[in-house]
Write an enzyme that holds these catalytic residues in place. Structure first.
Site, PDB file in Angstrom:
ATOM      1  N   LYS A  80       0.860  -1.307   0.136  1.00  0.00           N
ATOM      2  CA  LYS A  80      -0.032   0.071   0.028  1.00  0.00           C
ATOM      3  C   LYS A  80       0.923   1.313   0.052  1.00  0.00           C
ATOM      4  O   LYS A  80       0.666   2.186  -0.793  1.00  0.00           O
ATOM      5  CB  LYS A  80      -0.843  -0.145   1.427  1.00  0.00           C
ATOM      6  N   ASN A  81       1.809   1.492   0.904  1.00  0.00           N
ATOM      7  CA  ASN A  81       2.609   2.653   1.118  1.00  0.00           C
ATOM      8  C   ASN A  81       3.653   2.769  -0.020  1.00  0.00           C
ATOM      9  O   ASN A  81       4.216   3.888  -0.148  1.00  0.00           O
ATOM     10  CB  ASN A  81       3.529   2.268   2.388  1.00  0.00           C
ATOM     11  N   CYS A 107      -5.126  12.894  12.768  1.00  0.00           N
ATOM     12  CA  CYS A 107      -5.670  11.614  12.614  1.00  0.00           C
ATOM     13  C   CYS A 107      -5.393  10.857  14.185  1.00  0.00           C
ATOM     14  O   CYS A 107      -4.788  11.547  14.907  1.00  0.00           O
ATOM     15  CB  CYS A 107      -5.240  10.695  11.644  1.00  0.00           C
ATOM     16  N   ARG A 148       0.372  14.877  13.054  1.00  0.00           N
ATOM     17  CA  ARG A 148       0.837  14.744  11.530  1.00  0.00           C
ATOM     18  C   ARG A 148       0.658  16.282  10.645  1.00  0.00           C
ATOM     19  O   ARG A 148      -0.109  16.180   9.543  1.00  0.00           O
ATOM     20  CB  ARG A 148      -0.114  13.569  10.869  1.00  0.00           C
ATOM     21  N   SER A 170      11.249  12.279   6.910  1.00  0.00           N
ATOM     22  CA  SER A 170       9.763  11.910   6.743  1.00  0.00           C
ATOM     23  C   SER A 170       9.594  11.216   5.495  1.00  0.00           C
ATOM     24  O   SER A 170      10.182  11.677   4.336  1.00  0.00           O
ATOM     25  CB  SER A 170       9.027  13.404   6.784  1.00  0.00           C
ATOM     26  N   ASP A 223       4.614   1.017  11.954  1.00  0.00           N
ATOM     27  CA  ASP A 223       3.568   0.266  11.459  1.00  0.00           C
ATOM     28  C   ASP A 223       3.228  -1.071  12.039  1.00  0.00           C
ATOM     29  O   ASP A 223       2.376  -1.748  11.756  1.00  0.00           O
ATOM     30  CB  ASP A 223       3.465   0.200  10.072  1.00  0.00           C
ATOM     31  N   ARG A 277      -8.740  -0.413   4.777  1.00  0.00           N
ATOM     32  CA  ARG A 277      -7.718   0.684   4.555  1.00  0.00           C
ATOM     33  C   ARG A 277      -6.492  -0.050   3.952  1.00  0.00           C
ATOM     34  O   ARG A 277      -5.908   0.576   2.877  1.00  0.00           O
ATOM     35  CB  ARG A 277      -7.512   1.887   5.235  1.00  0.00           C
TER      36      ARG A 277
HETATM   37  C1  UD1 Z   1       4.547   7.124   6.246  1.00  0.00           C
HETATM   38  C2  UD1 Z   1       3.416   6.250   5.896  1.00  0.00           C
HETATM   39  C3  UD1 Z   1       2.886   5.491   7.492  1.00  0.00           C
HETATM   40  C4  UD1 Z   1       4.080   5.224   8.207  1.00  0.00           C
HETATM   41  C5  UD1 Z   1       5.080   6.496   8.392  1.00  0.00           C
HETATM   42  C6  UD1 Z   1       6.157   6.273   9.359  1.00  0.00           C
HETATM   43  C7  UD1 Z   1       2.419   5.959   3.921  1.00  0.00           C
HETATM   44  C8  UD1 Z   1       1.403   6.322   2.899  1.00  0.00           C
HETATM   45  N1  UD1 Z   1       2.438   6.222   5.159  1.00  0.00           N
HETATM   46  O1  UD1 Z   1       3.604   8.137   6.608  1.00  0.00           O
HETATM   47  O2  UD1 Z   1       2.236   4.087   7.027  1.00  0.00           O
HETATM   48  O3  UD1 Z   1       3.595   5.141   9.681  1.00  0.00           O
HETATM   49  O4  UD1 Z   1       5.526   6.910   7.058  1.00  0.00           O
HETATM   50  O5  UD1 Z   1       7.099   5.290   8.897  1.00  0.00           O
HETATM   51  O6  UD1 Z   1       3.639   5.610   3.447  1.00  0.00           O
HETATM   52  N2  UD1 Z   1       6.032  14.955  10.332  1.00  0.00           N
HETATM   53  C9  UD1 Z   1       6.033  16.435  10.795  1.00  0.00           C
HETATM   54  N3  UD1 Z   1       5.981  17.276   9.564  1.00  0.00           N
HETATM   55  C10 UD1 Z   1       5.930  16.655   8.344  1.00  0.00           C
HETATM   56  C11 UD1 Z   1       5.809  15.357   7.952  1.00  0.00           C
HETATM   57  C12 UD1 Z   1       5.899  14.722   8.976  1.00  0.00           C
HETATM   58  O7  UD1 Z   1       6.239  16.788  11.773  1.00  0.00           O
HETATM   59  O8  UD1 Z   1       5.578  17.788   7.539  1.00  0.00           O
HETATM   60  C13 UD1 Z   1       6.226  14.113  11.477  1.00  0.00           C
HETATM   61  C14 UD1 Z   1       4.989  13.191  11.678  1.00  0.00           C
HETATM   62  O9  UD1 Z   1       4.199  13.664  12.523  1.00  0.00           O
HETATM   63  C15 UD1 Z   1       5.749  11.973  12.474  1.00  0.00           C
HETATM   64  C16 UD1 Z   1       7.152  11.955  11.755  1.00  0.00           C
HETATM   65  O10 UD1 Z   1       7.462  13.207  11.007  1.00  0.00           O
HETATM   66  O11 UD1 Z   1       5.848  12.289  13.482  1.00  0.00           O
HETATM   67  C17 UD1 Z   1       7.224  11.013  10.502  1.00  0.00           C
HETATM   68  O12 UD1 Z   1       6.194  11.169   9.581  1.00  0.00           O
HETATM   69  P1  UD1 Z   1       6.251  10.864   8.204  1.00  0.00           P
HETATM   70  O13 UD1 Z   1       7.430   9.878   7.772  1.00  0.00           O
HETATM   71  O14 UD1 Z   1       6.217  12.020   7.367  1.00  0.00           O
HETATM   72  O15 UD1 Z   1       4.904   9.888   7.973  1.00  0.00           O
HETATM   73  P2  UD1 Z   1       3.819   9.733   6.718  1.00  0.00           P
HETATM   74  O16 UD1 Z   1       4.517   9.803   5.623  1.00  0.00           O
HETATM   75  O17 UD1 Z   1       2.692  10.510   7.068  1.00  0.00           O
END
Ligand code: UD1
Length: 417
Positions: free
Chosen positions: A22-23, A116, A121, A163, A305, A397
């Protein structure tokens, strides 16, 4: 609303075929927006988030032909540049269309994904990094309004924090930026490597320079592309844990075991017997489960995850374990429900202490997010009697045919209305 009924506690035995990731599929679908040429995608999982991303692409003007085992995407028609709240609210990955829309059209309006269950996030890292490529943005009425008045221009960007989503959005956007972009402190999850492979197949010029540093040379012409998405390592990890917790004997098929090394090492430490084949992992669960301490971390660390799922297994350990959640600030929503089933877990900040020796009791349960839902199934599979899991739309999902896959290996599980 649909529910799952689970009767534990029998040993699972047999083969489980893992679906596409999915990811990995979500950013690849978003990246397809860059192209006006035909794109054929295989091995996409049949789950709700992928359906939502397909709806989102269609709302932007994509023509998508859905075949039994693949999709054909044609983005050559005039596009809208507006991603509505209705489509982005249920799935945070909707924000991944921002980078490609800006790269292709120089402007976009995309709904903020909002908070969420697992934390606030934010998307500040995405936006700050895009501004370094020349994007000006404002936020109003829950939408990001972004414009690149002079088109995107390559730059050097060092992410302040690792991220996954921001790395993906920037990787995609930079493919159409003039000149060279260097991204450092990138997330390097295998799904990001799969996205890189897909973009390069489309004609982009991306090269990893070192562990977390990548170079992207802007291009303006892409080609027809055929890609098969990698396997879902979180689904694979979940079923490995199901094998361990039910003292089962499972063969997990269609995987690349090298990408599950951290998970396999942990499962071996807790006492499971594991044999590795080329595209297959065999797990035999042990009655005695050893305690461990672990923390979640970006790849190649233990994935957030799989935190809820491994916690269920550690509830059965012979002594106390600790789990530190280092990625999301509020990802212990499953703890209350697991405690209702007889676990003894306490939370202090981002650390959970799991007492061990739990004797799970069947119960009626409420799922709160995707991975929390599956952790409740794992606990229910280990409880004598009937458990009911409510709000399983979270589960749909991200897990393809979960009850079919579990039933095939002997679980007593069914979907009820
Ligand atoms: C992706 C995955 C999710 C997984 C996560 C961490 C997908 C669709 N989802 O989510 O399943 O749990 O990676 O491996 O691939 N953050 C900020 N600012 C930002 C972006 C992120 O503060 O602009 C923080 C987030 O709140 C979190 C951390 O950075 O605490 C990591 O998030 P991120 O790696 O961006 O996760 P997602 O891409 O949302």
């Amino acid at each position: 609303m649909q529910k799952l009924e689970v009767f534990g506690a029998n040993k699972l035995k047999g083969k489980i075929k893992i679906s596409g990731s999915k990811n990995a599929s979500l950013p690849i679908l978003a990246a397809s927006l860059l192209s006006n040429k035909k794109i054929k995608l295989k091995n996409l999982p049949k789950v709700k988030d992928i359906e939502t991303m397909i709806f989102l692409l269609q709302s932007l003007g994509s023509r998508i032909l859905i075949k039994k085992n693949h999709l054909i995407i044609d983005n050559s028609r005039q596009f809208k540049k507006f991603a509505s709240y209705n489509l982005v609210k249920t799935m945070r990955a909707g924000i991944l269309v921002l980078g490609p829309l800006l790269a292709k059209f120089g402007s976009a309006k995309v709904s903020l994904p909002g908070g969420c269950a697992i934390g606030t996030r934010p998307i500040d890292i995405h936006l700050k990094a895009l501004s370094k490529l020349g994007v000006k943005y404002s936020i109003s009425n829950g939408y990001v309004n972004a414009i690149a008045p002079n088109g995107l221009k390559g730059n050097k960007i060092n992410f302040p924090k690792i991220s996954v989503g921001a790395t993906e959005n920037l990787l995609i956007a930079a493919c159409f930026a003039k000149g060279t972009t260097i991204l450092s402190n990138c997330a390097i999850e295998p799904e990001i490597k799969d996205l890189t492979i897909f973009l390069n197949k489309m004609g982009c010029k991306i090269k990893w320079l070192s562990k977390r540093k990548v170079k992207i040379i802007g291009v303006d012409n892409l080609k027809n592309t055929d890609h098969s998405v990698m396997f879902d390592r979180i689904e694979a990890g979940t079923y490995l844990i199901a094998g361990a917790i039910t003292e089962g004997n499972l063969n997990i098929l269609n995987v690349n075991p090298k990408l599950l090394k951290t998970e396999i090492d942990i499962l071996k430490k807790v006492g499971a017997k594991i044999r590795i084949f080329q595209n297959e992992i065999k797990i035999i669960g042990n009655k005695k489960i050893n305690n461990i301490n672990l923390k979640t971390a970006p790849w190649p660390g233990f994935p957030t995850d799989l935190q809820a799922q491994i916690m269920v297994l550690l509830c059965k350990a012979n002594k106390k374990s600790k789990i530190k959640e280092e990625i999301f600030e509020n990802r212990f929503m499953h703890v209350g429900e697991l405690n209702r089933m007889g676990a003894k877990i306490s939370i202090n900040g981002n650390e959970a202490t799991i007492e061990g020796n739990a004797n799970f009791k069947a119960a009626e349960l409420m799922a709160t997010d995707l991975r929390a839902s599956v952790s409740l199934i794992l606990a229910a599979l280990n409880s004598k009697g009937k458990s009911i899991i409510n709000r399983i739309y979270h589960l749909d999902r991200g897990y393809e045919n979960i009850e079919k896959k579990l039933k095939k290996v002997g679980a007593k599980i069914k979907r009820i209305n």
